[in-house]
Design an enzyme around this catalytic site. Structure first.
Site, PDB file in Angstrom:
ATOM      1  N   ASP A   2      -7.384  -6.309   6.443  1.00 47.31           N
ATOM      2  CA  ASP A   2      -6.259  -6.665   5.591  1.00 47.31           C
ATOM      3  C   ASP A   2      -6.714  -7.383   4.309  1.00 47.31           C
ATOM      4  OD1 ASP A   2      -3.619  -6.655   5.010  1.00 47.31           O
ATOM      5  OD2 ASP A   2      -3.062  -8.259   6.390  1.00 47.31           O
ATOM      6  N   ARG A   6      -4.463  -7.030  -2.263  1.00 45.17           N
ATOM      7  CA  ARG A   6      -4.500  -8.317  -2.983  1.00 45.17           C
ATOM      8  C   ARG A   6      -5.831  -8.509  -3.706  1.00 45.17           C
ATOM      9  NH1 ARG A   6      -2.807 -11.681   1.986  1.00 45.17           N
ATOM     10  NH2 ARG A   6      -2.994  -9.604   2.900  1.00 45.17           N
ATOM     11  N   ARG A  15      -4.561  -0.893  -6.602  1.00 48.70           N
ATOM     12  CA  ARG A  15      -4.753  -1.226  -5.185  1.00 48.70           C
ATOM     13  C   ARG A  15      -5.805  -0.350  -4.504  1.00 48.70           C
ATOM     14  NH1 ARG A  15      -1.131  -4.166  -2.295  1.00 48.70           N
ATOM     15  NH2 ARG A  15      -1.354  -2.767  -0.516  1.00 48.70           N
ATOM     16  N   ASN A  50       2.396   2.350   8.155  1.00 47.81           N
ATOM     17  CA  ASN A  50       1.868   2.424   6.784  1.00 47.81           C
ATOM     18  C   ASN A  50       2.385   3.628   5.986  1.00 47.81           C
ATOM     19  OD1 ASN A  50      -1.400   0.978   7.568  1.00 47.81           O
ATOM     20  ND2 ASN A  50       0.414   0.013   6.689  1.00 47.81           N
ATOM     21  N   TRP A  51       2.985   4.616   6.662  1.00 48.79           N
ATOM     22  CA  TRP A  51       3.570   5.756   5.933  1.00 48.79           C
ATOM     23  C   TRP A  51       4.696   5.292   5.026  1.00 48.79           C
ATOM     24  CZ3 TRP A  51       0.599   9.832   6.270  1.00 48.79           C
ATOM     25  CH2 TRP A  51      -0.109  10.090   7.455  1.00 48.79           C
ATOM     26  N   GLU A 189     -10.360 -12.763  22.316  1.00 50.55           N
ATOM     27  CA  GLU A 189     -10.389 -13.959  21.466  1.00 50.55           C
ATOM     28  C   GLU A 189      -9.944 -13.536  20.070  1.00 50.55           C
ATOM     29  OE1 GLU A 189     -11.110 -17.053  22.476  1.00 50.55           O
ATOM     30  OE2 GLU A 189     -11.339 -16.258  24.510  1.00 50.55           O
TER      31      GLU A 189
HETATM   32  C1  FPP Z   1      -4.837  -3.081   4.570  1.00 58.62           C
HETATM   33  O1  FPP Z   1      -4.899  -3.794   3.346  1.00 58.62           O
HETATM   34  C2  FPP Z   1      -5.738  -1.914   4.538  1.00 58.62           C
HETATM   35  C3  FPP Z   1      -5.363  -0.607   4.688  1.00 58.62           C
HETATM   36  C4  FPP Z   1      -3.969  -0.210   4.919  1.00 58.62           C
HETATM   37  C5  FPP Z   1      -6.344   0.510   4.578  1.00 58.62           C
HETATM   38  C6  FPP Z   1      -7.733   0.218   5.096  1.00 58.62           C
HETATM   39  C7  FPP Z   1      -8.570   1.440   4.998  1.00 58.62           C
HETATM   40  C8  FPP Z   1      -9.872   1.460   4.635  1.00 58.62           C
HETATM   41  C9  FPP Z   1     -10.648   0.256   4.290  1.00 58.62           C
HETATM   42  C10 FPP Z   1     -10.565   2.799   4.583  1.00 58.62           C
HETATM   43  C11 FPP Z   1     -11.453   3.010   5.804  1.00 58.62           C
HETATM   44  C12 FPP Z   1     -11.983   4.400   5.792  1.00 58.62           C
HETATM   45  C13 FPP Z   1     -12.235   5.137   6.910  1.00 58.62           C
HETATM   46  C14 FPP Z   1     -12.694   6.539   6.771  1.00 58.62           C
HETATM   47  C15 FPP Z   1     -12.072   4.586   8.277  1.00 58.62           C
HETATM   48  P1  FPP Z   1      -3.556  -3.975   2.503  1.00 58.62           P
HETATM   49  O2  FPP Z   1      -3.348  -2.789   1.656  1.00 58.62           O
HETATM   50  O3  FPP Z   1      -2.430  -4.252   3.465  1.00 58.62           O
HETATM   51  O4  FPP Z   1      -3.866  -5.222   1.625  1.00 58.62           O
HETATM   52  P2  FPP Z   1      -2.775  -6.286   1.094  1.00 58.62           P
HETATM   53  O5  FPP Z   1      -2.235  -6.945   2.321  1.00 58.62           O
HETATM   54  O6  FPP Z   1      -3.582  -7.194   0.246  1.00 58.62           O
HETATM   55  O7  FPP Z   1      -1.734  -5.531   0.333  1.00 58.62           O
END
Ligand code: FPP
Length: 222
Positions: A2, A6, A15, A50-51, A189
């Site tokens: 996460d 940001r 983003r 997330n969709w 944990e």
């Molecule tokens: C959450 O941050 C992150 C995601 C929804 C996507 C994470 C995906 C990757 C890092 C790609 C990994 C690639 C593979 C092939 C496994 P956020 O967008 O919720 O951040 P925010 O809370 O700051 O808005």
């Protein structure tokens, strides 16, 4: 993972740049797991909720998964990483699903690190699916209600055959589980850090491991 959005916004970037940087963190953590002998890693990459994000972000993410799976596959395979997709395969865009399946097939016999990618994943739905499958067994008379146990229930989850997580790490200062591995984390944990996922690299990971080493795990005993 996460805090990608940001991280990018704070730097005045779109983003998706944060998600791209997040891929680098994931690579770093998987490599460290291999070095430390941590055999199972599960990354929450895309939830079934997330969709609901803006179409442009969802399509940017799909493109990123599609490209990353292809560009990293050879390296992951060479380093003994086995990829498993945890999630509902029903409504994943065909192109992306194909890439996941290809990665699963190619890395099938690898044993060094099992990298589970939770994608189109939602724990409540996973639990409901398991209940439905057990109900069909009951209906066809293959099992009786009092034979249902934790093992049978777990066998119908996406994580069948995988051990429960010892440590769950959530980055970016959010203190919730967000429909992730609800059944499997019963005795895990938890480690929360304000560090955003793109900044979560070696030092941050070592801090988490070191904190975990201080925990006294009792599993309900004394
Ligand atoms: C959450 O941050 C992150 C995601 C929804 C996507 C994470 C995906 C990757 C890092 C790609 C990994 C690639 C593979 C092939 C496994 P956020 O967008 O919720 O951040 P925010 O809370 O700051 O808005």
């Amino acid at each position: 993972m996460d805090g990608n959005g940001r991280w990018a916004t704070r730097k005045g970037l779109p983003r998706i740049a944060g998600h791209r940087e997040g891929v680098k963190s994931l690579k770093c953590i998987v490599r460290l797991c291999a070095d430390l002998g941590i055999r199972y890693v599960t990354a929450y990459a895309f939830s079934s909720e997330n969709w609901k994000r803006p179409v442009s972000e969802v399509s940017g993410l799909m493109k990123l998964f599609y490209e990353t799976l292809a560009s990293e596959l050879e390296d992951l395979n060479k380093n003994g990483v086995k990829i498993i997709l945890l999630g509902d395969r029903g409504n994943i865009p065909e192109k992306v699903l194909k890439r996941f399946q290809e990665a699963e097939e190619i890395t099938e016999n690898n044993k060094k690190v099992i990298l589970n990618i939770a994608f189109n994943y939602g724990a409540r739905q996973e639990i409901i699916n398991s209940v439905k499958k057990i109900c069909s067994l009951l209906n066809e008379g293959s099992i009786k209600a009092d034979e249902i146990n934790e093992k049978i229930f777990s066998d119908f989850l996406y994580t069948k055959d995988l051990p429960d997580p010892d440590l769950l790490i959530r980055t970016s200062g959010e203190y919730r589980i967000s429909n992730f591995l609800l059944w499997q984390t019963a005795y895990s944990e938890f480690y929360f850090t304000r560090t955003l996922w793109p900044d979560f690299r070696e030092n941050e990971f070592f801090k988490a491991i070191s904190e975990y080493q201080k925990r006294n795990r009792r599993f309900g005993k004394i």
